[in-house]
Design an enzyme around this catalytic site. Structure first.
Site, PDB file in Angstrom:
ATOM      1  N   ASP A 154       0.840  -1.206   0.000  1.00 49.14           N
ATOM      2  CA  ASP A 154       0.000   0.000   0.000  1.00 49.14           C
ATOM      3  C   ASP A 154       0.874   1.255   0.000  1.00 49.14           C
ATOM      4  OD1 ASP A 154      -2.039   1.790   0.343  1.00 49.14           O
ATOM      5  OD2 ASP A 154      -2.876   0.849   2.132  1.00 49.14           O
ATOM      6  N   ASP A 227     -10.340   4.358  -1.698  1.00 50.46           N
ATOM      7  CA  ASP A 227     -11.008   3.353  -0.868  1.00 50.46           C
ATOM      8  C   ASP A 227     -12.528   3.290  -1.031  1.00 50.46           C
ATOM      9  OD1 ASP A 227      -8.440   3.198   0.057  1.00 50.46           O
ATOM     10  OD2 ASP A 227      -8.983   3.264   2.173  1.00 50.46           O
TER      11      ASP A 227
HETATM   12  C1  GLA Z   1      -5.461   2.254   2.706  1.00 53.59           C
HETATM   13  C2  GLA Z   1      -5.969   1.116   1.844  1.00 53.59           C
HETATM   14  C3  GLA Z   1      -7.015   0.332   2.610  1.00 53.59           C
HETATM   15  C4  GLA Z   1      -6.418  -0.217   3.909  1.00 53.59           C
HETATM   16  C5  GLA Z   1      -5.836   0.941   4.729  1.00 53.59           C
HETATM   17  C6  GLA Z   1      -5.041   0.428   5.920  1.00 53.59           C
HETATM   18  O1  GLA Z   1      -6.443   3.209   2.959  1.00 53.59           O
HETATM   19  O2  GLA Z   1      -6.500   1.598   0.647  1.00 53.59           O
HETATM   20  O3  GLA Z   1      -7.503  -0.740   1.831  1.00 53.59           O
HETATM   21  O4  GLA Z   1      -5.423  -1.149   3.603  1.00 53.59           O
HETATM   22  O5  GLA Z   1      -4.964   1.746   3.948  1.00 53.59           O
HETATM   23  O6  GLA Z   1      -4.416   1.436   6.636  1.00 53.59           O
END
Ligand code: GLA
Length: 402
Positions: A154, A227
């Site tokens: 990520d 997200d």
């Molecule tokens: C980001 C990702 C999410 C999750 C969070 C965790 O926002 O897009 O899917 O993994 O981080 O902190």
């Protein structure tokens, strides 16, 4: 035949045999990983930063007892916030909520499941825990020793390094994108060097069009958007915005519109049904994100519908394209390996809609046998214009066959 020509023919056939051999090796390497979109469960959408080893084990148990594992949901992915400190040699350790990662991996494997984990190319993850920056090879080795089968990587704080690069090169945004690609490639190579097949999932919210370079850094999937959350508006906005990405999905490489929210309580059953319909048509990874210990019968019926799963997992690996959009209505179609076509009818209206589809446009000029997948009903042979009655915020999923 002239000797030189004979020699040339021998070389050509040898090199094509060698090429075929090489190709078969690279295919063999891919087969276990991503011939169809990955399915499983991820801790983030429900547990977020509170997740514990016990939650993950309980979820794994549920995956077995509810039949999810046998329906194809095999990855159990621990998202952000499992990380503890690095020791003096730089080796990463888990925190107190995860006493023993190797034992957790062994537990999941003993249940016939696979173990997923999470990190970032930056110094810190989005939750502020240790990222892999500067420790890529070391972390990949640790994951392999723990028996990890899947890594979600990520972007998070790596965005700061990109911002600095953008500032240094205001006229060339590509420099920052290249920096990101290089960071993702570094982990892709580190994973490959472990010799363990570890599914590589990029999470950088669609930045820099990862569908164009994801496979070249060793990834099998990449996020296409920011997200998701547990609302119909956000889910539909994401899912219905994927129309142009179909050419980039296929066996071994998948677009990821983010994890499922089915069962988290923010949507009505028919809205979750639309969520699952859309993800299946998009050949999206199916990573459930709910509390599996508290699933309603309706959540189970949605996540476990074998016909819908089969559409997602169809071996042709085509992502649906949008046939047409008219106001708040759209029709999407996904060709299937047996010659049938899966068709989704959607409306974002607060009212029900009658949505017409011209069967000839879907390749059924002489009519089609129509099946309503969620109802599990054959609707008979139809020709010309088929009109689907779709409830508000609803969906209809059909399979058309000859
Ligand atoms: C980001 C990702 C999410 C999750 C969070 C965790 O926002 O897009 O899917 O993994 O981080 O902190």
């Amino acid at each position: 035949m002239h000797t030189a020509m004979r020699l040339r023919n021998v070389i050509v056939s040898l090199s094509s045999a060698a090429a075929a051999l090489l190709l078969s090796f690279s295919l063999v390497a891919q087969i276990p990983l991503a011939q169809t979109p990955p399915m499983g469960w991820n801790s983030w959408n429900h547990f977020a930063d509170k997740v514990t080893d016990a939650d993950v084990r309980a979820s794994a148990d549920q995956m077995v007892s509810t039949g999810m594992r046998d329906a194809g949901y095999v990855y159990v992915n621990v998202d952000d916030t499992w990380q503890g400190e690095r020791d003096s040699s730089g080796v990463i350790h888990s925190n107190g909520r995860f006493p023993n990662m190797k034992a957790l991996g062994d537990y999941l494997h003993s249940k016939g499941l696979k173990f997923g984990i999470y990190s970032s190319p930056g110094m810190k993850t989005c939750g502020g825990y240790a990222g892999s920056f500067g420790h890529e090879a070391q972390d990949a080795k640790t994951y392999a020793e723990w028996g990890v089968d899947f890594l979600k990587y990520d972007l998070c704080s790596f965005a700061d390094q990109m911002a600095a690069e953008r500032k240094a090169h205001p006229d060339d945004p590509q420099v920052a994108t290249q920096l990101m690609i290089t960071a993702y490639r570094k982990m892709g190579e580190a994973l490959r060097s472990t010799g363990r097949p570890i599914f590589y999932s990029l999470c950088q919210y669609g930045l820099g069009e990862p569908w164009k370079w994801g496979p070249s850094v060793g990834a099998q999937m990449w996020r296409t958007t920011d997200d998701i959350n547990d609302t119909w508006a956000r889910m539909a906005l994401i899912g219905l915005s994927q129309a142009d990405l179909a050419p980039y999905a296929g066996p071994g490489h998948w677009n990821d519109p983010d994890m499922l929210e089915v069962g988290n309580g923010g949507m009505k059953p028919e809205e979750y049904q639309g969520h699952m319909t859309l993800w299946a048509l998009l050949a999206a990874p199916l990573l459930a994100g709910n509390d599996l210990t508290k699933m309603s019968e309706s959540d189970k019926a949605i996540l476990l519908n074998r016909e819908v799963i089969a559409i997602d997992q169809d071996k042709l690996g085509k992502q649906a394209t949008r046939l047409y959009q008219q106001g708040d209505m759209s029709v999407w179609s996904k060709p299937l390996s047996n010659g049938s076509v899966a068709v989704g009818l959607f409306t974002s209206s607060w009212q029900s809609r009658d949505i017409p589809i011209d069967l000839a446009l879907l390749g059924f000029a002489h009519g089609a046998q129509v099946r309503d997948v969620w109802k599990g009903q054959e609707l008979g042979t139809k020709a010309g214009n088929f009109v689907g009655h779709v409830p508000s915020h609803g969906t209809m999923l059909l399979v058309l066959s000859r």
